[in-house]
Design an enzyme around this catalytic site. Structure first.
Site, PDB file in Angstrom:
ATOM      1  N   ASP A   1       0.833  -1.205   0.000  1.00 19.24           N
ATOM      2  CA  ASP A   1       0.000   0.000   0.000  1.00 19.24           C
ATOM      3  C   ASP A   1       0.868   1.256   0.000  1.00 19.24           C
ATOM      4  O   ASP A   1       2.049   1.218   0.374  1.00 19.24           O
ATOM      5  CB  ASP A   1      -0.904   0.035   1.245  1.00 19.24           C
ATOM      6  CG  ASP A   1      -1.924  -1.087   1.227  1.00 19.24           C
ATOM      7  OD1 ASP A   1      -2.178  -1.633   0.145  1.00 19.24           O
ATOM      8  OD2 ASP A   1      -2.445  -1.394   2.310  1.00 19.24           O
TER       9      ASP A   1
HETATM   10  N1  URA Z   1      -1.512  -5.664   4.218  1.00 21.56           N
HETATM   11  C1  URA Z   1      -1.929  -4.380   4.168  1.00 21.56           C
HETATM   12  O1  URA Z   1      -2.943  -4.025   4.774  1.00 21.56           O
HETATM   13  N2  URA Z   1      -1.192  -3.519   3.431  1.00 21.56           N
HETATM   14  C2  URA Z   1      -0.050  -3.856   2.785  1.00 21.56           C
HETATM   15  O2  URA Z   1       0.585  -2.998   2.151  1.00 21.56           O
HETATM   16  C3  URA Z   1       0.363  -5.196   2.861  1.00 21.56           C
HETATM   17  C4  URA Z   1      -0.384  -6.086   3.582  1.00 21.56           C
END
Ligand code: URA
Length: 230
Positions: free
Chosen positions: A102
């Site tokens: 993310d």
């Molecule tokens: N889980 C999440 O919520 N975000 C990420 O970037 C990776 C795993």
């Protein structure tokens, strides 16, 4: 190697499925659709399936990047810098990301031009552990350890998450190892306990560990020993 054998070597692709893929014109070699399974694939041919590069036709390249906060795990974005902007390499259009993070997640990101290799790293059936350091807004409920190990129900996908290992490090920090990568999985798992994830950092994917010498935004080539482990 013959193209039908090349395709049948893909994870979850039988010889029969390879023949069907070929017959439906979904495979191409050097941008030309090939239906003939006996077609010989050479080392520097570019092989694609449904437009996804399986063999790049160039020597394989593998990078490990320490993704900083505030850049997108994508090859292009209209609004924000992307992780590819951090790479000072030629032919970046041939690279793809093996397992996105993310916008505000930091840590280990693998970038390569080798589609077969990255499939082995990320395909759900390989169930390679992905380890994250998690910080939360509220104290972590110790009940999370057992609940994460049992699996949580995700209503949207109508599935139960695979057993995950949670190690509590202190009241607001834990290390979590998942065997899959659902959308926003870590945040949603803590969300079920009404706890917001305030920082998330990926330390490891399968046998690959983020090199601690890499400060955020820096990257290096994977060693031959590292790539051989996948
Ligand atoms: N889980 C999440 O919520 N975000 C990420 O970037 C990776 C795993």
């Amino acid at each position: 190697m013959r193209l039908d054998r090349f395709l049948a070597n893909l994870p979850h692709c039988s010889h029969r499925q390879a023949r069907l893929l070929l017959a439906s014109g979904r495979a191409s070699v050097n941008s030309k659709i090939i239906c003939d399974g006996t077609h010989e694939v050479r080392l520097f041919d570019r092989v694609e399936l449904d437009g996804e590069i399986l063999q790049a036709g160039k020597p394989a390249r593998f990078f490990m990047l320490n993704k900083p906060v505030g850049c997108v795990s994508a090859t292009s974005d209209r609004q924000h810098p992307t992780v590819l902007d951090l790479l000072h390499e030629p032919d970046k259009d041939q690279l793809h990301i093996a397992g996105r993070l993310d916008f505000n997640t930091t840590g280990l990101l693998i970038i390569t031009n080798d589609g077969l290799w990255s499939r082995r790293l990320t395909q759900p059936s390989s169930q390679l552990g992905k380890t994250y350091l998690v910080e939360t807004e509220d104290p972590i409920d110790p009940a999370c350890v057992d609940r994460f190990a049992e699996g949580l129900y995700f209503r949207f996908e109508n599935l139960t998450t695979l057993p995950a290992k949670l190690e509590l490090l202190d009241s607001h920090q834990a290390r979590l190892t998942l065997r899959e990568g659902r959308y926003h999985q870590v945040k949603r798992m803590f969300g079920q306990f009404n706890n917001k994830v305030t920082a998330l950092h990926r330390e490891r994917m399968g046998p690959l560990t983020l090199d601690t010498a890499l400060t955020p935004g820096r990257y290096r080539t994977l060693t031959a020993a590292e790539t051989a482990q996948i």
